[in-house]
Design a protein around this motif. Structure first.
Motif, PDB file in Angstrom:
ATOM      1  N   ARG A   9      76.115  30.694  73.503  1.00 26.09           N
ATOM      2  CA  ARG A   9      76.156  30.533  74.960  1.00 26.09           C
ATOM      3  C   ARG A   9      77.588  30.594  75.480  1.00 26.09           C
ATOM      4  O   ARG A   9      78.562  30.403  74.747  1.00 26.09           O
ATOM      5  CB  ARG A   9      75.480  29.222  75.358  1.00 26.09           C
ATOM      6  N   ALA A  11      79.477  28.834  78.949  1.00 28.65           N
ATOM      7  CA  ALA A  11      79.140  27.804  79.932  1.00 28.65           C
ATOM      8  C   ALA A  11      80.270  27.592  80.932  1.00 28.65           C
ATOM      9  O   ALA A  11      80.988  26.596  80.884  1.00 28.65           O
ATOM     10  CB  ALA A  11      78.819  26.491  79.202  1.00 28.65           C
ATOM     11  N   PRO A  12      80.460  28.538  81.850  1.00 28.22           N
ATOM     12  CA  PRO A  12      81.575  28.400  82.795  1.00 28.22           C
ATOM     13  C   PRO A  12      81.315  27.347  83.876  1.00 28.22           C
ATOM     14  O   PRO A  12      80.169  27.083  84.227  1.00 28.22           O
ATOM     15  CB  PRO A  12      81.645  29.791  83.445  1.00 28.22           C
ATOM     16  N   SER A  13      82.389  26.767  84.381  1.00 26.50           N
ATOM     17  CA  SER A  13      82.310  25.876  85.539  1.00 26.50           C
ATOM     18  C   SER A  13      82.678  26.698  86.770  1.00 26.50           C
ATOM     19  O   SER A  13      83.742  27.327  86.781  1.00 26.50           O
ATOM     20  CB  SER A  13      83.302  24.723  85.385  1.00 26.50           C
ATOM     21  N   GLU A  45      77.980  25.284  84.651  1.00 24.83           N
ATOM     22  CA  GLU A  45      78.237  23.842  84.574  1.00 24.83           C
ATOM     23  C   GLU A  45      78.785  23.363  85.922  1.00 24.83           C
ATOM     24  O   GLU A  45      79.991  23.252  86.128  1.00 24.83           O
ATOM     25  CB  GLU A  45      79.166  23.556  83.394  1.00 24.83           C
ATOM     26  N   TYR A 185      80.336  15.481  81.844  1.00 27.72           N
ATOM     27  CA  TYR A 185      80.330  16.711  81.046  1.00 27.72           C
ATOM     28  C   TYR A 185      79.887  16.452  79.604  1.00 27.72           C
ATOM     29  O   TYR A 185      79.038  17.165  79.060  1.00 27.72           O
ATOM     30  CB  TYR A 185      81.734  17.346  81.085  1.00 27.72           C
ATOM     31  N   ARG A 203      83.708  28.122  71.976  1.00 26.35           N
ATOM     32  CA  ARG A 203      84.414  27.810  73.225  1.00 26.35           C
ATOM     33  C   ARG A 203      85.896  27.671  72.926  1.00 26.35           C
ATOM     34  O   ARG A 203      86.317  27.702  71.763  1.00 26.35           O
ATOM     35  CB  ARG A 203      83.854  26.522  73.833  1.00 26.35           C
ATOM     36  N   LEU A 207      88.866  22.427  73.839  1.00 26.11           N
ATOM     37  CA  LEU A 207      87.732  21.497  73.856  1.00 26.11           C
ATOM     38  C   LEU A 207      87.433  20.887  72.482  1.00 26.11           C
ATOM     39  O   LEU A 207      86.519  20.077  72.345  1.00 26.11           O
ATOM     40  CB  LEU A 207      86.480  22.191  74.417  1.00 26.11           C
TER      41      LEU A 207
HETATM   42  N1  GLU Z   1      82.216  24.186  81.364  1.00 27.01           N
HETATM   43  C1  GLU Z   1      83.287  24.046  80.443  1.00 27.01           C
HETATM   44  C2  GLU Z   1      84.496  24.801  80.947  1.00 27.01           C
HETATM   45  O1  GLU Z   1      84.360  25.707  81.749  1.00 27.01           O
HETATM   46  C3  GLU Z   1      82.959  24.577  79.068  1.00 27.01           C
HETATM   47  C4  GLU Z   1      82.126  23.646  78.307  1.00 27.01           C
HETATM   48  C5  GLU Z   1      81.791  24.085  76.904  1.00 27.01           C
HETATM   49  O2  GLU Z   1      81.878  25.267  76.569  1.00 27.01           O
HETATM   50  O3  GLU Z   1      81.403  23.204  76.140  1.00 27.01           O
HETATM   51  O4  GLU Z   1      85.596  24.479  80.537  1.00 27.01           O
END
Ligand code: GLU
Length: 306
Positions: A9, A11-13, A45, A185, A203, A207
């Protein structure tokens, strides 16, 4: 990726346009999944309502399409899944793993001690962990709504990252529900990755420090843990994480300078050792060239003004 029926996946904010660093992470997440014949999902997200900006989600999805990164099924939005997060919070509460915390950010910062891993200012010193019933009702009376924190019991959690190797850290009592009532989050990402069957989380390596916290939640909730590949970041010329202030760093900015998405895909591919400098392969071409073990382990610098 292990197993053929796995899922990856991105998962952009939707808080700002994706820059070349974010897009390179998306490309890598797509390559990890697609080269293993896995599904690939996009999850928006958007829980931090104060930072979500209108139109950004659409622009982010358009950028992914422009680079030739496709995904399976509809895009999932966290703001539409609040019941799932509440259910997980309820389970943690019932298990006795949560406590209310009335601290302000400033109080936490003032009490924070020596840094290790997650910065000291972000690491909770435990102030509200052992409040008596009386202290709690005094705090309650002040009118400040509490956040909910996990009793981590200073768990030390290690994981084996596909790119970083072994990573271990002590987990602090982090927030799972913020004091405005929204899920944090750390909680939402775990609930979603588990519910969506994500087998390998790819990712940015910024993180990696969050992963022990997330693994603690997997364990407390009895969910199967994914594998992790934290990929190197793109930095600006000053050596800090690439950001808007470095100049023309988005697809739209670069288009204004006559560079199309394929040229930028070519730059990303070359920076990952998947193309010769100046070559413009498509995302499909890259699938045949990609192998996780051959990725560069260090960051890449992007100088937008060159
Ligand atoms: N939404 C987070 C971001 O844009 C990424 C979260 C993830 O990949 O776990 O930094």
């Amino acid at each position: 990726m292990t197993g053929a029926n796995n899922t990856g996946r991105f998962a952009p904010s939707p808080t700002g346009p994706l820059h070349l660093g974010n897009l390179r992470t998306a490309l890598l997440a797509w390559l990890f999944a697609r080269s293993a014949g896995a599904h690939f999902l996009v999850r928006v997200e958007d829980l931090d309502r104060s930072r979500v900006r209108p139109g950004i989600e659409e622009a982010q999805l358009a950028d992914l399409r422009a680079l030739g990164l496709d995904w399976d099924g509809p895009v999932v939005r966290q703001s539409e899944r609040l019941n799932l997060y509440e259910e997980a919070i309820f389970r943690l509460k019932t298990g006795g793993y949560l406590y209310p915390c009335y601290c302000t950010r400033a109080e936490i910062r003032a009490a924070a001690s020596a840094p290790h891993g997650i910065s000291a200012a972000d690491r909770y010193p435990g102030t509200c962990r052992h409040l008596t019933a009386r202290e709690r009702s005094e705090k309650e009376a002040s009118g400040r709504p509490p956040a909910l924190r996990v009793r981590s019991e200073k768990a030390r959690i290690a994981f084996e990252d596909r790119l970083l190797g072994r990573h271990e850290d002590e987990v602090d009592d982090f927030v799972v529900r913020r004091n405005d009532g929204s899920p944090a989050y750390q909680l939402a990402v775990v609930v979603d990755d588990a519910a969506q069957g994500v087998g390998e989380v790819v990712r940015g390596d910024d993180l990696a420090d969050s992963t022990p916290r997330q693994l603690l939640l997997y364990r407390l909730l009895g969910l199967p843990e994914p594998g992790y590949a934290h990929v190197p970041l793109v930095l600006g010329p000053d050596g800090s994480r690439l950001a808007k202030r470095h100049g023309a760093v988005t697809l739209a900015d670069r288009a204004g300078r006559g560079e199309g998405p394929l040229r930028l895909l070519g730059w990303m591919a070359a920076s990952l050792g998947l193309a010769e400098p100046g070559e413009d392969p498509t995302s499909r071409d890259l699938l045949d060239r990609f192998h996780p073990d051959h990725l560069p382990r260090g960051p890449t610098v992007y100088a937008p003004e060159e």
